[in-house]
Design a protein around this motif. Structure first.
Motif, PDB file in Angstrom:
ATOM      1  N   TYR A   6      11.098   3.461   3.578  1.00 30.16           N
ATOM      2  CA  TYR A   6       9.884   4.276   3.630  1.00 30.16           C
ATOM      3  C   TYR A   6      10.084   5.423   4.602  1.00 30.16           C
ATOM      4  O   TYR A   6      10.355   5.225   5.779  1.00 30.16           O
ATOM      5  N   THR A  11       0.061   6.307   5.775  1.00 29.68           N
ATOM      6  CA  THR A  11      -0.900   6.041   4.720  1.00 29.68           C
ATOM      7  C   THR A  11      -2.303   6.037   5.326  1.00 29.68           C
ATOM      8  O   THR A  11      -2.458   6.044   6.558  1.00 29.68           O
ATOM      9  N   LYS A  12      -3.314   6.007   4.477  1.00 32.05           N
ATOM     10  CA  LYS A  12      -4.696   6.000   4.961  1.00 32.05           C
ATOM     11  C   LYS A  12      -4.939   4.804   5.883  1.00 32.05           C
ATOM     12  O   LYS A  12      -5.523   4.945   6.964  1.00 32.05           O
ATOM     13  N   THR A  13      -4.475   3.640   5.465  1.00 30.51           N
ATOM     14  CA  THR A  13      -4.681   2.445   6.277  1.00 30.51           C
ATOM     15  C   THR A  13      -3.897   2.514   7.574  1.00 30.51           C
ATOM     16  O   THR A  13      -4.379   2.072   8.618  1.00 30.51           O
ATOM     17  N   GLN A  56      -2.782  -4.388   3.236  1.00 30.76           N
ATOM     18  CA  GLN A  56      -3.128  -3.117   2.587  1.00 30.76           C
ATOM     19  C   GLN A  56      -2.047  -2.069   2.853  1.00 30.76           C
ATOM     20  O   GLN A  56      -1.654  -1.334   1.944  1.00 30.76           O
ATOM     21  N   MET A  57      -1.544  -2.010   4.078  1.00 29.05           N
ATOM     22  CA  MET A  57      -0.469  -1.058   4.383  1.00 29.05           C
ATOM     23  C   MET A  57       0.780  -1.378   3.576  1.00 29.05           C
ATOM     24  O   MET A  57       1.428  -0.473   3.047  1.00 29.05           O
ATOM     25  N   GLN A  59       0.935  -2.834   0.695  1.00 30.92           N
ATOM     26  CA  GLN A  59       0.682  -2.435  -0.688  1.00 30.92           C
ATOM     27  C   GLN A  59       0.829  -0.922  -0.857  1.00 30.92           C
ATOM     28  O   GLN A  59       1.442  -0.448  -1.818  1.00 30.92           O
ATOM     29  N   GLU A  60       0.287  -0.158   0.070  1.00 34.23           N
ATOM     30  CA  GLU A  60       0.380   1.302  -0.011  1.00 34.23           C
ATOM     31  C   GLU A  60       1.828   1.771   0.051  1.00 34.23           C
ATOM     32  O   GLU A  60       2.240   2.667  -0.702  1.00 34.23           O
ATOM     33  N   VAL A  61       2.614   1.179   0.931  1.00 34.22           N
ATOM     34  CA  VAL A  61       4.021   1.559   1.053  1.00 34.22           C
ATOM     35  C   VAL A  61       4.776   1.164  -0.217  1.00 34.22           C
ATOM     36  O   VAL A  61       5.599   1.939  -0.713  1.00 34.22           O
ATOM     37  N   GLU A  63       3.566   0.915  -3.224  1.00 35.05           N
ATOM     38  CA  GLU A  63       3.152   1.870  -4.268  1.00 35.05           C
ATOM     39  C   GLU A  63       3.888   3.187  -4.100  1.00 35.05           C
ATOM     40  O   GLU A  63       4.332   3.797  -5.070  1.00 35.05           O
ATOM     41  N   TRP A  64       4.002   3.657  -2.864  1.00 37.45           N
ATOM     42  CA  TRP A  64       4.743   4.891  -2.592  1.00 37.45           C
ATOM     43  C   TRP A  64       6.179   4.746  -3.049  1.00 37.45           C
ATOM     44  O   TRP A  64       6.727   5.626  -3.713  1.00 37.45           O
TER      45      TRP A  64
END
Length: 69
Positions: A6, A11-13, A56-57, A59-61, A63-64
């Motif tokens: 990464y 991310t937002k979170t 949540q973080m 998951q966001e990473v 997805e990225w």
């Protein structure tokens, strides 16, 4: 050493929760190292980390990463 793939921005979170999670991590690790908390406190730390935004973080990473392979 933790090696990850990464290299995106926060991310937002991460923006919302990272300082809280880092503080909790540092406090827990120091207590365990200084023998002020038992090693099984790590399990509680992980559960709280996940509940307070860690999942949540992650998951966001992920997805990225899926979008930027």
């Amino acid at each position: 050493v933790v090696i990850d793939k990464y290299f995106g921005g926060s991310t937002k979170t991460m923006d919302e929760k990272m300082s809280t999670l880092i503080t909790m991590q540092n406090e827990t690790f120091v207590k365990i190292i200084m023998n002020a908390a038992r090693i099984d406190e790590f399990d509680s730390y992980v559960a709280n980390w996940k509940k307070l935004g860690g999942d949540q973080m992650t998951q966001e990473v992920n997805e990225w990463y899926a979008a930027n392979k």
